[in-house]
Write a protein that holds these residues in place. Structure first.
Motif, mmCIF file in Angstrom:
data_model
loop_
_atom_site.group_PDB
_atom_site.id
_atom_site.type_symbol
_atom_site.label_atom_id
_atom_site.label_comp_id
_atom_site.label_asym_id
_atom_site.label_seq_id
_atom_site.Cartn_x
_atom_site.Cartn_y
_atom_site.Cartn_z
ATOM 1 N N ILE A 96 13.251 -12.823 2.988
ATOM 2 C CA ILE A 96 13.344 -11.671 3.873
ATOM 3 C C ILE A 96 12.343 -11.563 4.739
ATOM 4 O O ILE A 96 11.384 -12.215 4.724
ATOM 5 C CB ILE A 96 13.325 -10.418 3.159
ATOM 6 N N PRO A 97 12.368 -11.067 6.054
ATOM 7 C CA PRO A 97 11.537 -10.934 7.069
ATOM 8 C C PRO A 97 10.341 -10.201 6.647
ATOM 9 O O PRO A 97 10.383 -9.138 5.822
ATOM 10 C CB PRO A 97 12.110 -10.400 8.250
ATOM 11 N N GLN A 98 9.064 -10.610 6.987
ATOM 12 C CA GLN A 98 8.079 -9.838 6.423
ATOM 13 C C GLN A 98 7.943 -8.599 7.068
ATOM 14 O O GLN A 98 7.366 -7.644 6.477
ATOM 15 C CB GLN A 98 6.829 -10.689 7.306
ATOM 16 N N GLU A 99 8.733 -8.343 8.337
ATOM 17 C CA GLU A 99 8.629 -6.978 8.760
ATOM 18 C C GLU A 99 9.018 -5.872 8.005
ATOM 19 O O GLU A 99 8.974 -4.787 7.756
ATOM 20 C CB GLU A 99 9.394 -6.749 10.066
ATOM 21 N N TYR A 100 10.253 -6.528 7.042
ATOM 22 C CA TYR A 100 10.873 -5.589 5.930
ATOM 23 C C TYR A 100 9.955 -5.006 5.012
ATOM 24 O O TYR A 100 9.825 -3.865 4.739
ATOM 25 C CB TYR A 100 12.046 -6.308 5.266
ATOM 26 N N LEU A 101 8.991 -5.860 4.329
ATOM 27 C CA LEU A 101 8.270 -5.439 3.561
ATOM 28 C C LEU A 101 7.030 -4.541 4.090
ATOM 29 O O LEU A 101 6.429 -3.525 3.825
ATOM 30 C CB LEU A 101 7.401 -6.756 2.960
ATOM 31 N N ASP A 152 10.503 -0.628 -5.847
ATOM 32 C CA ASP A 152 11.830 -0.711 -6.191
ATOM 33 C C ASP A 152 12.551 -1.871 -5.368
ATOM 34 O O ASP A 152 13.282 -2.511 -5.864
ATOM 35 C CB ASP A 152 12.534 0.749 -5.968
ATOM 36 N N TYR A 153 12.097 -1.685 -4.153
ATOM 37 C CA TYR A 153 12.374 -2.799 -3.259
ATOM 38 C C TYR A 153 12.155 -4.322 -3.568
ATOM 39 O O TYR A 153 13.201 -5.229 -3.529
ATOM 40 C CB TYR A 153 11.841 -2.479 -1.857
ATOM 41 N N ILE A 154 11.019 -4.444 -3.955
ATOM 42 C CA ILE A 154 10.641 -5.951 -4.458
ATOM 43 C C ILE A 154 11.586 -6.234 -5.974
ATOM 44 O O ILE A 154 12.085 -7.310 -5.669
ATOM 45 C CB ILE A 154 9.092 -5.962 -4.785
ATOM 46 N N LYS A 155 11.641 -5.303 -6.566
ATOM 47 C CA LYS A 155 12.430 -5.522 -7.929
ATOM 48 C C LYS A 155 13.872 -5.740 -7.556
ATOM 49 O O LYS A 155 14.562 -6.485 -8.054
ATOM 50 C CB LYS A 155 12.268 -4.331 -8.790
ATOM 51 N N ARG A 156 14.528 -4.940 -6.728
ATOM 52 C CA ARG A 156 15.804 -5.034 -6.160
ATOM 53 C C ARG A 156 16.219 -6.433 -5.657
ATOM 54 O O ARG A 156 17.109 -7.101 -6.301
ATOM 55 C CB ARG A 156 16.203 -3.948 -5.297
ATOM 56 N N ILE A 157 15.535 -6.791 -4.786
ATOM 57 C CA ILE A 157 15.514 -7.992 -3.848
ATOM 58 C C ILE A 157 15.163 -9.208 -4.891
ATOM 59 O O ILE A 157 15.967 -10.169 -4.874
ATOM 60 C CB ILE A 157 14.722 -8.124 -2.778
ATOM 61 N N PRO A 181 16.746 4.063 2.731
ATOM 62 C CA PRO A 181 15.921 4.966 3.111
ATOM 63 C C PRO A 181 14.795 5.364 1.723
ATOM 64 O O PRO A 181 15.625 5.567 0.684
ATOM 65 C CB PRO A 181 16.851 5.868 3.657
ATOM 66 N N GLN A 182 13.918 5.805 2.090
ATOM 67 C CA GLN A 182 12.848 6.500 0.886
ATOM 68 C C GLN A 182 12.598 5.497 -0.282
ATOM 69 O O GLN A 182 12.209 5.772 -1.288
ATOM 70 C CB GLN A 182 13.390 7.712 0.614
ATOM 71 N N GLU A 183 12.977 3.933 -0.054
ATOM 72 C CA GLU A 183 12.950 3.167 -1.306
ATOM 73 C C GLU A 183 11.244 2.756 -1.374
ATOM 74 O O GLU A 183 10.723 2.460 -0.358
ATOM 75 C CB GLU A 183 13.790 1.983 -0.903
ATOM 76 N N GLY A 203 6.610 3.249 4.915
ATOM 77 C CA GLY A 203 7.697 4.450 4.750
ATOM 78 C C GLY A 203 8.639 4.403 5.710
ATOM 79 O O GLY A 203 9.031 5.530 5.884
ATOM 80 N N GLU A 204 8.863 3.510 6.603
ATOM 81 C CA GLU A 204 9.474 3.629 7.884
ATOM 82 C C GLU A 204 10.776 2.824 7.465
ATOM 83 O O GLU A 204 10.923 2.076 6.939
ATOM 84 C CB GLU A 204 8.731 2.846 9.012
ATOM 85 N N SER A 205 11.721 3.177 8.598
ATOM 86 C CA SER A 205 13.003 2.672 8.430
ATOM 87 C C SER A 205 12.905 1.219 9.202
ATOM 88 O O SER A 205 11.745 1.130 10.013
ATOM 89 C CB SER A 205 14.208 3.468 9.022
#
Length: 152
Positions: free
Chosen positions: A67-72, A15-20, A9-11, A78-80
């Motif tokens: 990862i699924p494209q839907e995640y990106l 941050d998401y790309i770097k974490r994965i 949430p709120q990532e 900014g949605e869950s």
């Protein structure tokens, strides 16, 4: 499904790309090659300078990171994310265009009760999750979900 790859949430996209990327052990350069984009683009995304991705970049990053494209797309907006549920089917017994047998969808089902073949939830060619068997071909690689009969 790998819940570690779900966006938090709120990532932010950066941050998401770097974490994965770091969780799968890739450098920015390796990810750029896997995604088919320029290596400087990954740096710009991870620094937060790029917040909107075009379709080619979305598809490439999803494939490169597994990862699924839907995640990106959800992180961008900014949605869950609702976890994507896959359909289980027997690649040997399933009839293209027909609904999968209800026995295959049972939680504990791992093998086809008709032929004994292992049930699949992803494309055998590219690994993309099968979320619908409405069509008989994978939308990512174009290969058929149905496997040809093998002599046993």
């Amino acid at each position: 499904m790998d819940t570690l790859k779900l966006p938090r949430p709120q990532e932010s996209l950066a941050d998401y790309i770097k974490r994965i990327r770091t969780s799968v052990g890739m450098t920015q350069f390796e990810l750029a090659i896997a995604a088919g984009i320029h290596s400087r683009s990954i740096g710009k995304i991870e620094r937060g300078l790029t917040t909107r991705l075009n379709h080619k970049t979305l598809r490439g990053l999803a494939g490169g990171l597994g990862i699924p494209q839907e995640y990106l797309e959800a992180v961008e907006r900014g949605e869950s994310v609702k976890p994507v549920s896959a359909v289980k089917f027997c690649p040997h017994c399933w009839t293209p265009g027909a609904n999968p047998d209800p026995l295959w969808s049972q939680v504990r089902a791992k093998f086809c009760y008709l032929c004994g073949m292992q049930l699949q939830t992803s494309c055998a060619h590219c690994g993309e999750l099968v979320v619908s068997l409405k069509y008989k071909f994978c939308p990512m690689c174009g290969k058929s979900y149905k496997q040809k009969s093998q002599n046993r």
